[in-house]
Design a protein around this motif. Structure first.
Motif, PDB file in Angstrom:
ATOM      1  N   LEU A   1       0.835  -1.208   0.000  1.00 53.63           N
ATOM      2  CA  LEU A   1       0.000   0.000   0.000  1.00 53.63           C
ATOM      3  C   LEU A   1       0.866   1.253   0.000  1.00 53.63           C
ATOM      4  N   ALA A   2       1.929   1.242   0.798  1.00 56.85           N
ATOM      5  CA  ALA A   2       2.825   2.402   0.860  1.00 56.85           C
ATOM      6  C   ALA A   2       3.443   2.684  -0.505  1.00 56.85           C
ATOM      7  N   VAL A   3       3.803   1.632  -1.216  1.00 58.94           N
ATOM      8  CA  VAL A   3       4.371   1.799  -2.562  1.00 58.94           C
ATOM      9  C   VAL A   3       3.326   2.403  -3.495  1.00 58.94           C
ATOM     10  N   LEU A   4       2.093   1.916  -3.430  1.00 59.04           N
ATOM     11  CA  LEU A   4       1.030   2.460  -4.289  1.00 59.04           C
ATOM     12  C   LEU A   4       0.812   3.953  -4.035  1.00 59.04           C
ATOM     13  N   PHE A   5       0.848   4.369  -2.773  1.00 58.07           N
ATOM     14  CA  PHE A   5       0.630   5.777  -2.453  1.00 58.07           C
ATOM     15  C   PHE A   5       1.676   6.681  -3.105  1.00 58.07           C
ATOM     16  N   GLN A   6       2.861   6.165  -3.370  1.00 58.37           N
ATOM     17  CA  GLN A   6       3.913   6.969  -4.002  1.00 58.37           C
ATOM     18  C   GLN A   6       3.624   7.263  -5.469  1.00 58.37           C
TER      19      GLN A   6
ATOM     20  N   ALA B   1      -9.774   0.978  -0.738  1.00 53.97           N
ATOM     21  CA  ALA B   1     -10.640   2.079  -0.292  1.00 53.97           C
ATOM     22  C   ALA B   1     -10.456   2.367   1.190  1.00 53.97           C
ATOM     23  N   ILE B   2     -10.392   1.336   2.009  1.00 50.42           N
ATOM     24  CA  ILE B   2     -10.197   1.530   3.450  1.00 50.42           C
ATOM     25  C   ILE B   2      -8.868   2.218   3.725  1.00 50.42           C
ATOM     26  N   ALA B   3      -7.855   1.883   2.920  1.00 46.26           N
ATOM     27  CA  ALA B   3      -6.541   2.513   3.080  1.00 46.26           C
ATOM     28  C   ALA B   3      -6.559   3.984   2.667  1.00 46.26           C
ATOM     29  N   GLY B   4      -7.601   4.401   1.932  1.00 49.37           N
ATOM     30  CA  GLY B   4      -7.713   5.794   1.509  1.00 49.37           C
ATOM     31  C   GLY B   4      -7.256   6.065   0.093  1.00 49.37           C
TER      32      GLY B   4
END
Length: 99
Positions: free
Chosen positions: A64-69, A87-90
């Motif tokens: 998830l952290a990689v996707l946010f980048q 979705a829950i991760a935002g």
């Protein structure tokens, strides 16, 4: 030990670049996932690209952290079981998620 993860870059007929991801994304292979996303983003240039996660069976917080980048250039496609996790991760607040 790294879990199984594979990538394929595909160009759709409309010219959109798709990074298809299959397997499990966790802390053991998050760096490989980040490298593949960066390469796809570079190949797409200024255009956005699609990250097809429909064949991803597991995604942890490292993934998830990689996707946010990459949310400012990526549209995500996820299987019905993975879409709620994104979705829950935002991620749905900062990029498009299709299922």
């Amino acid at each position: 030990m790294s879990t199984d993860l594979s990538f394929a870059t595909i160009e759709r007929p409309d010219g959109a670049l798709v990074l298809a991801v299959a397997g499990e994304i966790d802390m053991s292979n998050a760096a490989s996932f980040a490298t593949a996303l960066t390469a796809a983003r570079t190949e797409a240039g200024t255009d956005s690209f699609v990250v097809d996660l429909t064949a991803v069976e597991y995604l942890d917080s490292a993934g998830l952290a990689v996707l946010f980048q990459h949310v400012d250039h990526a549209t995500l496609v996820a299987a019905p079981l993975l879409a709620p996790v994104l979705a829950i991760a935002g991620l749905d607040d900062v990029t498009t998620i299709k299922s």
